[in-house]
Design an enzyme around this catalytic site. Structure first.
Site, PDB file in Angstrom:
ATOM      1  N   CYS A 136     -17.273  10.245 -36.592  1.00 58.81           N
ATOM      2  CA  CYS A 136     -16.213   9.530 -37.305  1.00 58.81           C
ATOM      3  C   CYS A 136     -16.773   8.334 -38.066  1.00 58.81           C
ATOM      4  O   CYS A 136     -16.324   8.046 -39.182  1.00 58.81           O
ATOM      5  CB  CYS A 136     -15.119   9.116 -36.330  1.00 58.81           C
ATOM      6  N   GLU A 143      -9.328  10.049 -36.284  1.00 62.54           N
ATOM      7  CA  GLU A 143      -9.845   9.347 -37.455  1.00 62.54           C
ATOM      8  C   GLU A 143     -10.034  10.303 -38.639  1.00 62.54           C
ATOM      9  O   GLU A 143      -9.687   9.968 -39.775  1.00 62.54           O
ATOM     10  CB  GLU A 143     -11.205   8.694 -37.137  1.00 62.54           C
ATOM     11  N   CYS A 167     -16.438   7.614 -32.673  1.00 59.61           N
ATOM     12  CA  CYS A 167     -17.713   8.249 -32.334  1.00 59.61           C
ATOM     13  C   CYS A 167     -18.610   8.268 -33.575  1.00 59.61           C
ATOM     14  O   CYS A 167     -18.183   7.901 -34.675  1.00 59.61           O
ATOM     15  CB  CYS A 167     -17.470   9.675 -31.827  1.00 59.61           C
ATOM     16  N   HIS A 215     -10.718  15.013 -34.907  1.00 64.96           N
ATOM     17  CA  HIS A 215     -10.473  13.716 -34.262  1.00 64.96           C
ATOM     18  C   HIS A 215      -9.391  12.988 -35.048  1.00 64.96           C
ATOM     19  O   HIS A 215      -9.190  13.240 -36.237  1.00 64.96           O
ATOM     20  CB  HIS A 215     -11.745  12.877 -34.245  1.00 64.96           C
TER      21      HIS A 215
END
Length: 169
Positions: A98, A67, A95, A65
Site C-alpha cells: 500500500c 487503501e 503495509c 486492501h
C-alpha cells in the site's frame, strides 16, 4: 524517521472526524468477515474522493486492501491516477504494498490510526516512504484515534480465536 510534520486537516475539519468515518468503514469489513480496516481519501477541501474496506478474502484478490480500494475509487472519481492533493485516512498503518501505491499516486499525506507492529511500512517495520529509490515522500500523521482503531482490530482477532476454539471442541 518518517516526516511526522504537522499535517493540518482541511479548514473547519478534524482528523478525528475522518478517522471516525474510516472506523465505520472498517466495521463494514468486519461484517463481511474481513479484517476490519477502512480507508478514505479526501481532497484539499475535505471532500471524500473515495473509500475502501479490506476485501481480499471476498474478492479473492491479495491486493484488495482498504487503501488500494480507496485509491482506485478516488482515481476513478478524479479521472487521474495522480492524487497529488489527496490525503489517505486509514485505520491501520499501511503495509509495504500500500505504501508503494501511495507513493505512485503522489498522495500529499497519510493519516493512520493504529500502528502495525507486524507489517506496518510507514514506521513500525520499515520506513517505506524513505527508501532511497522512492521519488515521493508524503507527509505522515500516525496515532489518530489509535485506541479505537487498535481496539477494533483486537476485538476482531479475539472473536476469531474464540470461534476457532469452539470449532475444535
Amino acid at each position: 524517521m518518517p516526516v511526522f510534520e504537522t499535517l493540518a486537516p482541511p479548514a473547519g475539519c478534524a482528523w478525528e472526524d475522518y478517522m471516525s468515518a474510516a472506523l465505520a468503514l472498517a466495521r463494514n469489513a468486519w461484517d463481511l468477515g474481513e479484517i476490519p480496516v477502512g480507508a478514505l481519501i479526501i481532497d484539499g477541501m475535505g471532500a471524500v474522493l473515495g473509500t475502501g474496506i479490506n476485501t481480499p478474502i471476498r474478492a479473492q484478490d491479495p491486493t484488495a486492501h482498504a487503501e488500494i480500494q480507496a485509491l482506485r475509487a478516488a482515481a476513478r472519481k478524479v479521472g487521474n491516477y495522480r492524487l497529488t492533493n489527496g490525503v489517505l485516512v486509514v485505520t491501520l498503518e499501511p503495509c509495504l504494498m500500500c505504501v508503494g501505491a501511495i507513493v505512485h499516486a503522489r498522495l500529499a499525506g497519510v493519516v493512520y490510526g493504529a500502528h502495525d507492529p507486524k507489517t506496518g511500512a510507514l514506521c513500525s517495520c520499515i520506513r517505506g516512504t524513505e527508501l532511497p529509490f522512492q521519488n515521493h515522500r508524503p507527509r505522515i500523521l500516525g496515532g489518530v484515534l489509535e485506541e479505537q482503531c487498535s481496539s477494533l482490530l483486537r476485538s476482531f482477532f479475539q472473536q476469531r480465536r474464540e470461534e476457532k476454539k469452539r470449532l475444535r471442541t
